[in-house]
Design an enzyme around this catalytic site. Structure first.
Site, PDB file in Angstrom:
ATOM      1  N   LYS A  74       0.825  -1.222   0.000  1.00  0.00           N
ATOM      2  CA  LYS A  74       0.000   0.000   0.000  1.00  0.00           C
ATOM      3  C   LYS A  74       0.855   1.266   0.000  1.00  0.00           C
ATOM      4  CE  LYS A  74       0.633   1.006   4.578  1.00  0.00           C
ATOM      5  NZ  LYS A  74       0.848   2.299   5.273  1.00  0.00           N
ATOM      6  N   ARG A 101       3.083   9.849   4.357  1.00  0.00           N
ATOM      7  CA  ARG A 101       4.418  10.248   3.903  1.00  0.00           C
ATOM      8  C   ARG A 101       4.660   9.815   2.459  1.00  0.00           C
ATOM      9  NH1 ARG A 101       7.359   7.425   8.862  1.00  0.00           N
ATOM     10  NH2 ARG A 101       5.474   6.190   8.639  1.00  0.00           N
ATOM     11  N   ASN A 102       4.210   8.609   2.125  1.00  0.00           N
ATOM     12  CA  ASN A 102       4.437   8.091   0.776  1.00  0.00           C
ATOM     13  C   ASN A 102       3.617   8.862  -0.261  1.00  0.00           C
ATOM     14  OD1 ASN A 102       6.205   5.570   1.270  1.00  0.00           O
ATOM     15  ND2 ASN A 102       4.596   5.411   2.809  1.00  0.00           N
TER      16      ASN A 102
END
Length: 296
Positions: free
Chosen positions: A161, A225-226
């Site tokens: 994910k 964050r991603n």
């Protein structure tokens, strides 16, 4: 119950506050912190129940240097795949601890919201369901903790994910719209399930909290964050600059490379992950978009 959280970053701190609601909880990290109940690593490792939030890429080295197995029960709250060895976290930890003493946390949980005591649900995964239930009982009333024995399913979902979240950030950063993001996440879920089932994961894991729940959250929110890495990529920023400004570990960057490598070795079709890796390495985002839309 005496519990020690190892790792005092945002996620470790959030879990420390949550678990400390009903238990005697301490926290430790590599860097000393001036916070209540901070203890030395030696004192933390002496506790029977441990919660690890160590970044995936640093886990093997940390365990080699610091860990002594005294029968502790461990809940791993990190997510990802080690790039160097292509190992899942359960494979790394099982080199030091019996699988019967290991559990893995999964599900849609942003640290900022957990710290604010906002309601959420998560899953404790272990081959030892009694241990999973024990860890689940430690959480406060605003966190609904389910249990599962699908460790590899949780591992795949937690790692995958983060990579789709980078793609989600790119999608939104390019202004491609809600339809495009929904399509991306849906196909990302299919790709995640294809990859996970190769390793023996259960179908139901991918449509539950560990899979769809965490994916939908992470791939569509600025709190991820991603996802923020993806926004930077869409602005044609250098990856090094993005990560420096982020100031936190974005596991999806290294995990994308690890998944792509594993998929090539095993012959698994992972087009979204492959394009994310290429964009992280500098491929034009619109060229990647054309590649994905032009697939047969």
């Amino acid at each position: 119950m005496k519990i020690a959280v190892i790792g005092a970053g945002k996620w470790g701190s959030a879990l420390f506050h949550a678990l400390g609601q009903n238990n005697d909880c301490v926290i430790s990290s590599r860097t000393p912190r001036d916070i209540p109940n901070f203890v030395s690593l030696e004192d933390a490792l002496a506790c029977e129940y441990l919660v690890f939030t160590i970044p995936t890429q640093a886990t093997a080295q940390w365990l080699e240097r610091n860990f002594k197995n005294n029968g502790q029960k461990i809940l791993v709250a990190s997510k990802g795949i080690e790039t160097k060895s292509s190992r899942f976290l359960n494979e790394i930890y099982e080199g030091y601890v019996s699988a019967q003493n290991l559990a893995f946390l999964s599900g849609p949980t942003f640290s900022k919201e957990v710290e604010k005591k906002l309601p959420c649900a998560l899953v404790i995964n272990s081959l030892n369901l009694d241990l999973a239930a024990r860890f689940a009982s430690f959480f406060p009333s605003y966190i609904k903790a389910y249990t599962s024995d699908d460790v590899i399913g949780a591992e795949v979902c937690g790692a995958y994910k983060n990579v789709i979240a980078i793609a989600g950030g790119i999608c939104d950063g390019l202004g491609l719209g809600n339809n495009a993001r929904a399509s991306l996440i849906s196909r990302g879920l299919v790709e995640m399930a294809r990859f996970g089932k190769y390793f023996g994961a259960k179908d139901e894991t991918f449509i539950g909290l560990s899979g769809a729940g965490d994916l939908f959250l992470t791939a569509s929110s600025i709190l991820s964050r991603n996802y923020r890495v993806g926004l930077g990529i869409a602005r044609n920023e250098e990856l090094e600059k993005i990560l420096n400004e982020l100031g936190e570990v974005a596991e999806g960057v290294d995990t994308a490379r690890a998944i792509s490598k594993l998929a090539k070795e095993k012959g698994i079709y992972v087009p979204i992950v492959d394009e994310v890796v290429k964009m992280l390495e500098g491929k034009d985002v619109y060229e990647s978009l054309k590649s994905l839309l032009g697939r047969k």
